[in-house]
Design a protein around this motif. Sequence first.
Motif, PDB file in Angstrom:
ATOM      1  N   PHE A 183       0.843  -1.196   0.000  1.00  0.00           N
ATOM      2  CA  PHE A 183       0.000   0.000   0.000  1.00  0.00           C
ATOM      3  C   PHE A 183       0.879   1.248   0.000  1.00  0.00           C
ATOM      4  N   ARG A 184       0.379   2.264  -0.686  1.00  0.00           N
ATOM      5  CA  ARG A 184       1.127   3.503  -0.808  1.00  0.00           C
ATOM      6  C   ARG A 184       1.022   4.335   0.482  1.00  0.00           C
ATOM      7  N   VAL A 185       2.128   4.926   0.868  1.00  0.00           N
ATOM      8  CA  VAL A 185       2.171   5.865   1.985  1.00  0.00           C
ATOM      9  C   VAL A 185       2.955   7.086   1.534  1.00  0.00           C
ATOM     10  N   ASP A 186       2.439   8.259   1.867  1.00  0.00           N
ATOM     11  CA  ASP A 186       3.088   9.516   1.490  1.00  0.00           C
ATOM     12  C   ASP A 186       4.091   9.883   2.586  1.00  0.00           C
ATOM     13  N   TYR A 204       0.061  -8.309   3.905  1.00  0.00           N
ATOM     14  CA  TYR A 204      -0.676  -9.225   3.039  1.00  0.00           C
ATOM     15  C   TYR A 204      -1.746  -9.996   3.809  1.00  0.00           C
ATOM     16  N   SER A 205      -1.539 -10.178   5.117  1.00  0.00           N
ATOM     17  CA  SER A 205      -2.514 -10.946   5.898  1.00  0.00           C
ATOM     18  C   SER A 205      -3.823 -10.193   6.104  1.00  0.00           C
ATOM     19  N   ILE A 206      -3.817  -8.875   5.885  1.00  0.00           N
ATOM     20  CA  ILE A 206      -5.030  -8.070   6.105  1.00  0.00           C
ATOM     21  C   ILE A 206      -5.366  -7.209   4.883  1.00  0.00           C
ATOM     22  N   TYR A 217      -9.130  -6.016   3.803  1.00  0.00           N
ATOM     23  CA  TYR A 217      -9.702  -4.874   4.507  1.00  0.00           C
ATOM     24  C   TYR A 217      -9.089  -3.564   4.008  1.00  0.00           C
ATOM     25  N   LEU A 218      -7.773  -3.555   3.919  1.00  0.00           N
ATOM     26  CA  LEU A 218      -7.086  -2.322   3.529  1.00  0.00           C
ATOM     27  C   LEU A 218      -7.422  -1.926   2.106  1.00  0.00           C
ATOM     28  N   PRO A 232      -3.882   0.943  -2.635  1.00  0.00           N
ATOM     29  CA  PRO A 232      -2.980  -0.170  -2.961  1.00  0.00           C
ATOM     30  C   PRO A 232      -1.987   0.200  -4.048  1.00  0.00           C
ATOM     31  N   ARG A 233      -0.869  -0.538  -4.053  1.00  0.00           N
ATOM     32  CA  ARG A 233       0.083  -0.404  -5.139  1.00  0.00           C
ATOM     33  C   ARG A 233      -0.572  -0.904  -6.432  1.00  0.00           C
ATOM     34  N   PRO A 234      -0.033  -0.521  -7.602  1.00  0.00           N
ATOM     35  CA  PRO A 234      -0.671  -0.892  -8.875  1.00  0.00           C
ATOM     36  C   PRO A 234      -0.827  -2.397  -9.048  1.00  0.00           C
TER      37      PRO A 234
END
Length: 413
Positions: free
Chosen positions: A199-202, A263-265, A268-269, A340-342
Amino acid sequence: MPPPNVAPDALVIGAGPAGLMAAEELVKSGAQVVVIEAKPTVARKFLMAGKSGLNVTKDEDWETFVSRYDCPHLRPILQDFGPKEVQAWCRALGQEVYTGSSGRVFPVAMKASPLLRAWLQRLTSRGVEISTRWRWTGFDGSALTFDTPAGPHTLAPKVTILALGGASWSRLGSDGAWVPWLREKGVEVTDWQPANMGFRVDWSSHMTPYFGQPVKGVALKVCSSRISSTPRTTPPRGVHEVLDEQRGEFVISAKGLEGGGIYSIYKYLRDAYTLSIDLLPDLGQDEITRRLSKIKPGDSVTNRLRKLGLDPTRIALVMEFSRAEPFAHLKNLPIPLQGPRPLDEAISVAGGIAWDALTPDLELKALPGIFAAGEMLDWEAPTGGYLLTAAWATGRWAGQAAARRLQETPPRT
């Protein structure tokens, strides 16, 4: 490769785990089998997955295992070829396996290449032909068309198995180019979503030194609240329902967060629920307060966090997202995710050929004689051996069904 104008009994398109397993079942029935692969070599994603240790399956009780798949259609297929059968299959190829403390099963050799070499040797010794650099380009009526090193080619086999993967890691062969060709033939294909992805974070520049660092000794929580552009110095207040909580670790990357704990969650994300981190899961809030009271007030924030037991990476996360109140969110540090990432960076995908478009034998209802297997089908599962087990199981199931169809087909005149 097959000579012009001569079709094999059975054609398998895609030389990954599902396609090779289908070919094995077909050749055991006595069929002439040709496997077509677009890339110069076979099973590229399989080999990449095995670079850090090939996790072939998960050794756990059956109901727990099958519950990891959000797809009831897979149940009979996995009952036929599940964790025990995967392990026996590996051993029959001369590759002994062992079960780790987490229940994950690995070859003793750890890597994918020894297993693949033994498998390919067995397949070719039984008569399976493998043609590389043959790219499927669609249909010409009921026949299949290909770009090959010798130019365009058309084949009309008695049965065909499609095992082309999903739409992630296109550089390894899974590009989803087949979707419009099947849709044009009336096959329902659901849209892709990334699965088992980061997942992307700024991040601020403060985090640059920590890129590539693992975050260990934490618990990851998914909460019912949702975050959008939350200021990093003022985490949201209030108590929110915890939908899931997992002990695990993850990696800070320049792009965001990735790794097994994420990856385990991921489901939801992916739906934009809040991720928060319990940085001290073995300490209750009262114990944290007690320990803080014994630390000299004159100590720096960083030193007090260190004395609580946080390593530099976890301290960096506190300072990134809770600098204004560094001790207020140690049990619940929200991480603002930017999505999410691409798709192409995901380990696997959700979506694919709809189950309503398939018979119980994995035959396409709109295209009799053509079967599908592997990640082309609409299912998803977490990492940990589940993905590979289902790829093998669906390939085996489709291969056996195609072999039965061949026995019903009149001989070619």
